[in-house]
Enzyme design. Structure first.
Site, PDB file in Angstrom:
ATOM      1  N   LYS A 288      26.590  75.047  18.211  1.00  0.00           N
ATOM      2  CA  LYS A 288      27.041  76.425  18.303  1.00  0.00           C
ATOM      3  C   LYS A 288      28.352  76.605  17.527  1.00  0.00           C
ATOM      4  O   LYS A 288      29.181  75.697  17.465  1.00  0.00           O
ATOM      5  CB  LYS A 288      27.243  76.807  19.775  1.00  0.00           C
ATOM      6  CG  LYS A 288      27.781  78.206  20.026  1.00  0.00           C
ATOM      7  CD  LYS A 288      27.908  78.449  21.513  1.00  0.00           C
ATOM      8  CE  LYS A 288      28.558  79.798  21.803  1.00  0.00           C
ATOM      9  NZ  LYS A 288      29.969  79.840  21.383  1.00  0.00           N
TER      10      LYS A 288
ATOM     11  N   LYS B 180      32.209  71.136  15.487  1.00  0.00           N
ATOM     12  CA  LYS B 180      31.386  70.296  14.612  1.00  0.00           C
ATOM     13  C   LYS B 180      32.209  69.664  13.494  1.00  0.00           C
ATOM     14  O   LYS B 180      32.027  68.497  13.164  1.00  0.00           O
ATOM     15  CB  LYS B 180      30.250  71.128  14.008  1.00  0.00           C
ATOM     16  CG  LYS B 180      29.228  71.641  14.982  1.00  0.00           C
ATOM     17  CD  LYS B 180      28.093  72.362  14.284  1.00  0.00           C
ATOM     18  CE  LYS B 180      28.577  73.572  13.507  1.00  0.00           C
ATOM     19  NZ  LYS B 180      29.203  74.595  14.348  1.00  0.00           N
TER      20      LYS B 180
END
Length: 742
Positions: free
Chosen positions: A8, A13
């Site tokens: 998401k 990330k």
């Protein structure tokens, strides 16, 4: 190992990818990290806080012969190679396409994936866009690591990502597991454990919410560089080993309702529509075949092609249909916003039609032989960064030609990337031509016929001046076909017949007309539809509903009966009955003489007709007046029409929706002397003569007899052509020679 990190948006990330790359490099692995997010911040921690030049920016600004791999491949901490793909400005272009272009330039400049032990792709979290599946779909990444947190929406996104992975896996395991990036310092992660068990994906690491990450990022470093002895750095090192050694699994993503029940403890139900909510009811109303219009989402009248109404496969693209129509308007320019190939294909279609007309009928149509079409020639760079600069340049070229009007069309690529050409159009003033936006977007908008409809309504229709006063001595012609090679000869015949009533043609809507004629369309009090197929009905609905136009009930005639009926209706409207009677006498004599000449050759011959045309009375009239026997009429399904009509119901039974697989059996059973169809299919028995029926017949009182002249010649010809006999004799001779040699 080549691994794509998904998750998401905002889940961490990029931080995870950079720390993972550093841990692998610390273990003496050769690592390449590619940031696939337009934010361009994936490799910042590996490069000491610097932002490398994005590949797409480099590609856009550097000449091809000057490009070098070293300009976009940067060396970071512990030798990690770093690349940022980059992307367009927010709201324009296509970042997914940009990722693919970035990978391609890396390969072209000599980046060899096999040189690395590990390649990490840090991918934008939106898996709904197919472009962001490029690392998987094109075979770059072998496995997927999904970052999530204990929050429901993060797990919801993780489930969608796994669903996307499964859509591309085709049974091949690709997911290595989940990484839990905790949002809260306290509490458990039981929801994540239940989710992981349900989908069959292991949890490879749980990363705590820690000050260590903040401190390392403030120094523009990874944990391995800033605090290598911290517990958090140890977690990352263990994760790196787990990922490197993991065996990919095939996940079992949940349906949304099952996910909500698992994590929220409730069953989801579809929203109920109120029985009094008219807007909701309209959304649920299906499109009904046979109606020329429907309601769009804004509630405005929207006219659709038959294929869209009936949800049939698309036939051609809307862009080509629109351009083929708009370029027939003289002293106007059509601007096509899209790749060069789109304009080239559309222009080639027009040129081939123009050449066919010139070659077969000697009719020169300048609008088809040399269409006034300007293409913006969108490049691959425009697909990534947006094509508005190319559009503005093309619009400038169109304006420089000083036309009476400019029609703006778009192709599929322009629609896909969302180029907003409307906002680039100049304000209307006396110094600029009239600019009309025609909705096309290639086959995103619909099929060829939908493009023709939009061109007529939004383009030509947008020119009509509602203040023009009518003239009682003229008519308009509506809905001629772009594909009709005999359109000009038919028009001349209609002009001749109208002149018998003292009438002239004011405008052809839309074929070989001028901007001025379209503006003065309402000067004619009566509209004559060339065809009453789906297009003819759509244009009639539009012109009647918007401008109050009056139409004849009958389309262009073919054959004496239809011609007489057509002329009588027009004469009654203009109160010119005496002129009509004089015309009937002259036409009747010509028709009866032609029938008498042909009847001895065709009387008693058996005729079978299988056609896409839904109005075949002109053929039946010709056959009956020649005393031919009609043994079968089959009407095939046709994308341009769906209303069969005839005045011969008492003389024959017509098979509407005829199955073309029955043709051969019916020919053997009925034994017709002549079979008529729109084309001659292969595999039919050689027991009868075949002829083709034009989709657009010749008009006028002798229109059907022009076809009957061919029937006479065909029926008098041998069933098997002479060259076939020569071929058979040659094959027999070769067989004898081969036998003697053996």
């Amino acid at each position: 190992m080549r691994i794509a990190v998904y998750g998401k948006g905002g889940i961490g990330k990029s931080t995870l990818s950079a720390n993972l790359a550093a841990a692998l490099a610390q273990d003496d692995k050769r690592v390449l990290q590619i940031g696939c997010d337009p934010k361009q911040d994936s490799t910042r921690l590996l490069l000491g806080g610097t932002h490398p030049r994005p590949v797409l920016e480099y590609l856009r600004e550097t000449r091809r012969e000057e490009q070098q791999l070293a300009d976009i491949l940067h060396r970071g901490w512990k030798g990690v190679h770093c690349v940022e793909a980059g992307g367009p400005e927010p709201g324009v272009g296509c970042a997914g396409r940009g990722i693919l272009s970035a990978f391609a330039i890396l390969e072209n400049l000599g980046c060899a994936w096999s040189d690395y032990d590990a390649i990490i792709y840090d991918v934008l979290g939106d898996v709904v866009c197919g472009g962001f599946s490029v690392p998987l779909r094109k075979g770059y990444a072998q496995t997927v690591l999904v970052a999530t947190s204990e929050e429901f929406m993060s797990l919801y996104a993780a489930n969608n990502i796994l669903r996307g992975v499964c859509n591309m896996e085709q049974g091949e395991p690709r997911a290595v597991g989940l990484v839990v990036n905790r949002r809260e310092r306290e509490g458990d992660i039981e929801d994540v454990r239940r989710f992981a068990q349900a989908v069959g994906a292991p949890i490879l690491a749980v990363i705590p919410r820690s000050r260590a990450f903040h401190d390392a990022e403030s120094q523009a470093q990874t944990l391995a560089e800033a605090c290598p002895e911290s517990p958090e750095a140890e977690i990352i090192r263990n994760l790196a080993q787990a990922v490197f050694q993991a065996k990919p699994c095939l996940p079992r993503p949940l349906e949304d309702s099952a996910l909500e029940k698992l994590l929220l403890g409730r069953n989801s139900k579809p929203a109920a529509f109120s029985g009094t909510d008219k807007a909701s009811q309209n959304l649920l109303t299906p499109l009904t075949p046979g109606h020329a219009s429907s309601q769009n989402r804004q509630g405005a009248s929207r006219f659709l092609s038959k294929s869209l109404l009936a949800r049939e496969p698309l036939h051609g693209c809307a862009f080509t249909g629109a351009v083929n129509t708009l370029t027939q308007i003289r002293d106007a320019v059509t601007l096509a916003h899209g790749p060069k190939s789109c304009s080239h294909i559309a222009a080639s279609t027009m040129l081939s039609s123009g050449m066919a007309s010139l070659r077969s009928r000697g009719v020169r149509i300048p609008e088809q032989l040399n269409p006034v079409l300007i293409g913006t020639e969108m490049s691959d760079d425009a697909m990534i960064h947006g094509g508005m600069d190319a559009f503005r340049a093309g619009l400038g070229k169109a304006l420089a030609m000083e036309p009476e009007a400019i029609f703006v069309t778009t192709t599929c690529p322009a629609g896909v990337i969302g180029d907003d050409v409307d906002q680039a159009l100049p304000a209307k003033d006396a110094s600029t031509p009239q600019i009309l936006r025609v909705t096309t977007d290639g086959d995103i908008e619909g099929d060829y016929l939908q493009g023709v409809i939009n061109a007529c309504l939004e383009g030509a229709g947008g020119l009509i001046d509602p203040k023009i006063q009518p003239d009682e001595n003229c008519v308009n012609i509506v809905a001629e076909k772009n594909i009709a090679l005999n359109a000009e000869s038919n028009f001349r015949e209609m002009e001749r017949l109208l002149s018998m009533l003292g009438l002239r043609v004011n405008c052809r809507f839309v074929r070989q007309c001028s901007v001025r004629q379209l503006r003065e369309l309402l000067r004619a009090p009566l509209q004559l539809p060339a065809y009453l197929d789906h297009l003819g009905r759509v244009l009639q609905d539009f012109l009647t509903g918007k401008f109050g136009c009056t139409f004849t009930q009958n389309p262009f005639p073919s054959g004496f009966h239809e011609t007489e009926r057509w002329l009588r209706e027009i004469a009654d409207f203009f109160d010119r009955g005496s002129l009509a009677e004089q015309a009937f006498d002259a036409l009747r004599g010509e028709y009866l003489q032609a029938i008498d000449d042909l009847r001895p050759h065709l009387a008693g011959k058996r005729l079978m007709l299988v056609t896409y045309i839904h109005d075949v009375d002109w053929i039946l009239e010709t056959a009956f007046d020649l005393d031919m026997e009609v043994v079968k009429v089959g009407i095939l399904n046709y994308t341009q029409d769906n209303r069969y009509r005839t005045r011969y119901k008492d003389r024959l039974t017509v098979d509407v929706g005829y199955d073309p697989q029955r043709r051969a059996d019916d020919i053997m059973k009925l034994k017709p002397d002549l079979f008529l169809g729109n084309y001659q299919p292969s595999g039919l028995p050689e027991t009868t003569h075949y002829d083709t029926v034009p989709l657009c017949p010749n008009t006028g009182h002798l229109g059907g007899l022009a076809l009957a002249q061919r029937w006479r010649r065909l029926i008098n010809a041998p069933l098997q052509e002479g060259w076939r006999k020569d071929e058979a004799r040659l094959m027999r001779a070769e067989g004898v020679n081969q036998g003697g040699a053996l």
